[in-house]
Motif scaffolding. Structure first.
Motif, PDB file in Angstrom:
ATOM      1  N   LEU A 156       0.869  -1.227  -0.039  1.00 55.12           N
ATOM      2  CA  LEU A 156       0.046   0.079  -0.158  1.00 55.12           C
ATOM      3  C   LEU A 156       0.882   1.176  -0.090  1.00 55.12           C
ATOM      4  CD1 LEU A 156      -3.017   0.805   0.310  1.00 55.12           C
ATOM      5  CD2 LEU A 156      -2.822   0.891   2.460  1.00 55.12           C
ATOM      6  N   TYR A 193       0.874   4.373  -2.980  1.00 60.87           N
ATOM      7  CA  TYR A 193       0.884   5.903  -2.831  1.00 60.87           C
ATOM      8  C   TYR A 193       1.885   6.492  -3.652  1.00 60.87           C
ATOM      9  CZ  TYR A 193      -2.501   6.499   0.699  1.00 60.87           C
ATOM     10  OH  TYR A 193      -3.998   6.327   1.433  1.00 60.87           O
ATOM     11  N   TRP A 205      -6.205   0.376   5.303  1.00 65.05           N
ATOM     12  CA  TRP A 205      -6.319  -0.005   3.805  1.00 65.05           C
ATOM     13  C   TRP A 205      -7.698   0.552   3.222  1.00 65.05           C
ATOM     14  CZ3 TRP A 205     -10.515  -3.245   2.044  1.00 65.05           C
ATOM     15  CH2 TRP A 205     -10.201  -3.436   0.681  1.00 65.05           C
ATOM     16  N   SER A 231      -7.638   4.172   2.714  1.00 62.33           N
ATOM     17  CA  SER A 231      -6.725   4.493   1.447  1.00 62.33           C
ATOM     18  C   SER A 231      -7.517   4.354   0.268  1.00 62.33           C
ATOM     19  CB  SER A 231      -5.536   3.524   1.413  1.00 62.33           C
ATOM     20  OG  SER A 231      -4.506   3.874   2.536  1.00 62.33           O
ATOM     21  N   ALA A 250       4.052   9.002   2.585  1.00 61.10           N
ATOM     22  CA  ALA A 250       3.133   8.060   2.747  1.00 61.10           C
ATOM     23  C   ALA A 250       3.669   6.576   2.578  1.00 61.10           C
ATOM     24  CB  ALA A 250       1.707   8.274   1.932  1.00 61.10           C
TER      25      ALA A 250
END
Length: 317
Positions: free
Chosen positions: A26, A30, A167, A170, A210
């Motif tokens: 993840l 980003y 998650w 996001s 991030a």
């Protein structure tokens, strides 16, 4: 019945292995959606493991200090430390317009060297072992649901639910907000975004920072769940690179990443716990250890044919 016992033993452990991979992938999402190729996930996660281990050990040595509070502080320190390390990659890739592959590789090497030096300075042996990590618990009510409850809600870590919440947030941030639209546009057509008045450099910095923050959480989760120590010899055994593979296999999409990291987490569980179950005992240990990495190669071979990488990822602006 024996097969069901194997499944109920493997799935909770697979979830534990999945969560750090999910956070690393993840974080890479980003960064790459903003247009910066990030191959330093391994180094960022390793720095998170070390930072949280050093912090937790120091706090747990204080008489009467809460173990849970020490773990929470350790996770926060890991987030901040990895985010600060990612600034180096952001500066090199965005301000200096350096080759992003070389920059990521250099940070991986830097992280390995710095953490090894500091660990040897602190302990002399290079290994930092925490007294106690997060304890597995059943989720109230949900753990009593037939089949699903036994597979997914029994014997879980509270860090797992925090990471799954991140998650979900996001996914919402990237696909349901104007910020997410601008970030994704910076990785596709940065010139067009800049002409609309968006600061591409700022958005890319946010993406890389991030990635550092989330990779730090991933590294801390490795420590406080199943590892229990920072080991200078083995590091994190290439989990950061597996996270990058999961990002590619998941086609740079949150839902795809969730599925691919669970697949790799399942492969790692089989590799590490295979000898416990009679069904895998006939397979040589070396083959079991190779299984996650072989599965990764096979997955990438099939997924690379329909790669959906951001168009401007890796391109300086």
């Amino acid at each position: 019945m024996e097969f069901w016992n194997v499944v109920t033993s493997i799935i909770p452990s697979a979830i534990a292995y999945t969560v750090p991979l999910l956070m690393g992938a993840l974080g890479g999402l980003y960064s790459e959606r903003s247009g910066v190729t990030n191959l330093c996930i391994e180094g960022l996660m390793l720095f998170g493991v070390f930072s949280s281990a050093a912090t937790i050990v120091k706090l747990q040595s204080i008489p009467g200090f809460s173990f849970t509070l020490a773990i929470v502080i350790g996770i926060i320190v890991a987030m901040v430390a990895s985010m600060l390390l990612s600034v180096l990659h952001a500066f090199a890739a965005i301000n200096l317009k350096a080759n992003q592959v070389i920059s990521g590789t250099a940070i991986n090497m830097l992280s390995t060297a710095v953490t090894l030096f500091l660990a040897q300075t602190i302990t002399g042996s290079g290994n930092i072992t925490i007294v106690r990590g997060v304890i597995r618990q059943n989720v109230p009510v949900l753990s009593k649901i037939p089949i699903i409850g036994e597979l997914f809600f029994k014997s879980t870590y509270w860090t797992t639910w925090i990471c799954l919440l991140l998650w979900g947030l996001s996914w919402f941030l990237l696909y349901k907000t104007s910020f997410g639209l601008r970030l994704r546009a910076c990785g596709e057509h940065p010139s067009a975004v800049a002409s609309a008045g968006v600061n591409v450099h700022k958005m890319r910095y946010i993406g890389v920072l991030a990635s550092g923050l989330l990779s730090g959480i991933g590294g801390a989760c490795i420590l406080v769940t199943y590892a229990g120590e920072y080991n200078a010899g083995s590091g994190i055994n290439g989990l950061g690179f597996l996270a990058i593979a999961a990002l590619i296999f998941g086609q740079w999409k949150p839902l795809g990443i969730l599925g691919s990291t669970f697949f790799f987490g399942l492969c790692m569980t089989i590799a590490n716990m295979g000898k416990v179950f009679p069904i895998f005992q006939s397979i040589p240990t070396g083959y079991l250890g190779m299984f996650p990495y072989v599965a990764t190669l096979i997955a990438l071979i099939f997924s690379s044919r329909k790669s959906a990488a951001p168009l401007a990822s890796g391109e300086p602006f």
